[in-house]
Design an enzyme around this catalytic site. Structure first.
Site, short mmCIF file in Angstrom:
data_model
loop_
_atom_site.label_atom_id
_atom_site.label_comp_id
_atom_site.label_asym_id
_atom_site.label_seq_id
_atom_site.Cartn_x
_atom_site.Cartn_y
_atom_site.Cartn_z
N LYS A 136 85.09 22.87 44.91
CA LYS A 136 83.73 22.98 44.39
C LYS A 136 83.67 23.94 43.20
O LYS A 136 83.07 23.62 42.17
CB LYS A 136 82.75 23.49 45.47
CG LYS A 136 82.65 22.60 46.69
CD LYS A 136 81.57 23.08 47.64
CE LYS A 136 81.79 24.46 48.21
NZ LYS A 136 82.95 24.57 49.12
N ARG A 154 74.12 26.37 52.56
CA ARG A 154 75.25 26.29 53.49
C ARG A 154 74.77 25.96 54.91
O ARG A 154 75.58 25.74 55.79
CB ARG A 154 75.87 27.66 53.58
CG ARG A 154 77.17 28.15 53.04
CD ARG A 154 78.35 27.41 52.84
NE ARG A 154 79.57 28.21 52.82
CZ ARG A 154 80.10 28.77 51.74
NH1 ARG A 154 79.51 28.71 50.59
NH2 ARG A 154 81.24 29.41 51.84
N ARG A 178 92.32 36.09 48.05
CA ARG A 178 91.09 36.54 48.70
C ARG A 178 91.36 36.83 50.17
O ARG A 178 92.05 36.06 50.83
CB ARG A 178 90.03 35.44 48.60
CG ARG A 178 89.12 35.60 47.41
CD ARG A 178 88.30 34.39 47.16
NE ARG A 178 87.60 33.90 48.36
CZ ARG A 178 86.80 32.84 48.35
NH1 ARG A 178 86.60 32.18 47.23
NH2 ARG A 178 86.21 32.44 49.45
N ARG A 212 86.63 29.49 58.82
CA ARG A 212 85.69 29.01 57.80
C ARG A 212 85.51 27.49 57.90
O ARG A 212 84.43 26.96 57.68
CB ARG A 212 86.18 29.40 56.40
CG ARG A 212 86.09 30.91 56.18
CD ARG A 212 86.79 31.33 54.91
NE ARG A 212 86.10 30.88 53.72
CZ ARG A 212 86.66 30.78 52.53
NH1 ARG A 212 87.94 31.05 52.37
NH2 ARG A 212 85.95 30.39 51.49
N ARG A 271 95.92 29.45 46.80
CA ARG A 271 94.80 29.83 45.92
C ARG A 271 94.93 31.29 45.47
O ARG A 271 95.25 32.17 46.25
CB ARG A 271 93.49 29.64 46.67
CG ARG A 271 92.29 29.95 45.82
CD ARG A 271 91.12 29.09 46.18
NE ARG A 271 90.35 29.65 47.28
CZ ARG A 271 89.16 29.18 47.62
NH1 ARG A 271 88.63 28.17 46.97
NH2 ARG A 271 88.52 29.71 48.62
P1 AMP Z 1 82.67 30.86 49.10
O1 AMP Z 1 83.29 31.57 47.95
O2 AMP Z 1 81.54 29.96 48.69
O3 AMP Z 1 83.67 30.17 49.98
O4 AMP Z 1 81.98 32.00 50.01
C1 AMP Z 1 82.74 33.02 50.61
C2 AMP Z 1 81.98 33.59 51.81
O5 AMP Z 1 80.71 34.12 51.38
C3 AMP Z 1 81.62 32.56 52.88
O6 AMP Z 1 82.69 32.35 53.80
C4 AMP Z 1 80.40 33.20 53.53
O7 AMP Z 1 80.77 34.26 54.41
C5 AMP Z 1 79.70 33.82 52.34
N1 AMP Z 1 78.72 32.89 51.72
C6 AMP Z 1 78.79 32.33 50.46
N2 AMP Z 1 77.73 31.53 50.24
C7 AMP Z 1 76.99 31.55 51.37
C8 AMP Z 1 75.78 30.91 51.77
N3 AMP Z 1 75.11 30.07 50.97
N4 AMP Z 1 75.31 31.18 53.02
C9 AMP Z 1 75.94 32.02 53.85
N5 AMP Z 1 77.10 32.65 53.54
C10 AMP Z 1 77.62 32.42 52.31
#
Ligand code: AMP
Length: 212
Positions: free
Chosen positions: A13, A88, A156, A167, A123
């Protein structure tokens, strides 16, 4: 264009959001990047979010909606935006609707869990600007350095294998139901992940042809 990108963590994404942001000249809003910056800066939101992120769970909806309302009010969002990693949960999608945040399309990038697990281990992320690379599929020009800002790339903390599994579970339980949510509203489109980034970009272009 107001686009939501749906898909499991590691589906690509962020990479595709960056490509389509440039193509359409609209910003990408990544709550993950905003939260990581907040954690790094030690802001109150960052302190609140840290433990949820490290465990592979989700940050509470009210925190996310606070971030979204503030970010979408910025002038650069007036001509459209790409939402990467938000909404989400059904709760976030309903809150967005209630707040009058409109979207043209929710595009789901479909990838198997096996591919995700394989992919996430390669990654590398830039801690300074949030850019994402992959040791095999999208290597940086200089090994270990960000193409955009030159910072040292890192793995990360939440890309560790056990966190990736958590996740993925979170994704299937809480985020995947959004596909039905947007399908019911006639807004869902889906593409299958392709072997390369360019090929995935191509199938997305076809899927969004009438909106680009
Ligand atoms: P991402 O980089 O989008 O994979 O986000 C990393 C982490 O941030 C996720 O595993 C969640 O813990 C948190 N996070 C990011 N976006 C959201 C969202 N819209 N709602 C809840 N948690 C989020």
């Amino acid at each position: 264009m107001k686009l939501i990108l749906l898909g499991a963590p590691g589906a690509g994404k962020g990479t595709q959001a960056e490509i389509f942001s440039k193509l359409c000249n609209i910003p990408t809003i990544s709550t993950g990047n905003i939260l990581r910056a907040a954690v790094k800066a030690g802001t109150p939101i960052g302190l609140q979010a840290k433990a949820y992120m490290e465990s592979g769970g989700l940050v509470p909806d009210d925190v996310i909606m606070g971030i979204m309302k503030e970010r979408l009010a910025e002038p650069d969002c007036a001509g459209g935006y790409i939402l990467d990693g938000v909404p989400r949960t059904i709760g976030q999608a309903e809150a967005m609707e209630a707040f009058g945040i409109e979207i043209d399309c929710a595009l789901s990038i479909e990838v198997s869990d096996e591919t995700i697990i394989r992919r996430m281990s390669g990654r590398r992320t830039c801690p300074a600007c949030g850019a994402s690379f992959h040791v095999e599929n999208a290597p940086p020009k200089v090994e270990g350095k960000c193409d955009s800002c030159g910072a040292d790339l890192v793995i990360r903390a939440d890309d560790a294998p056990e966190t990736v599994k958590a996740r993925l579970e979170t994704y299937h339980e809480q985020t995947e139901p959004l596909k039905d949510f947007y399908a019911q509203r006639g807004k869902l489109r889906s593409v299958d992940n392709q072997p390369t980034i360019d090929e995935t970009t191509a199938v997305i272009k076809t899927a969004l042809a009438d909106l680009l």
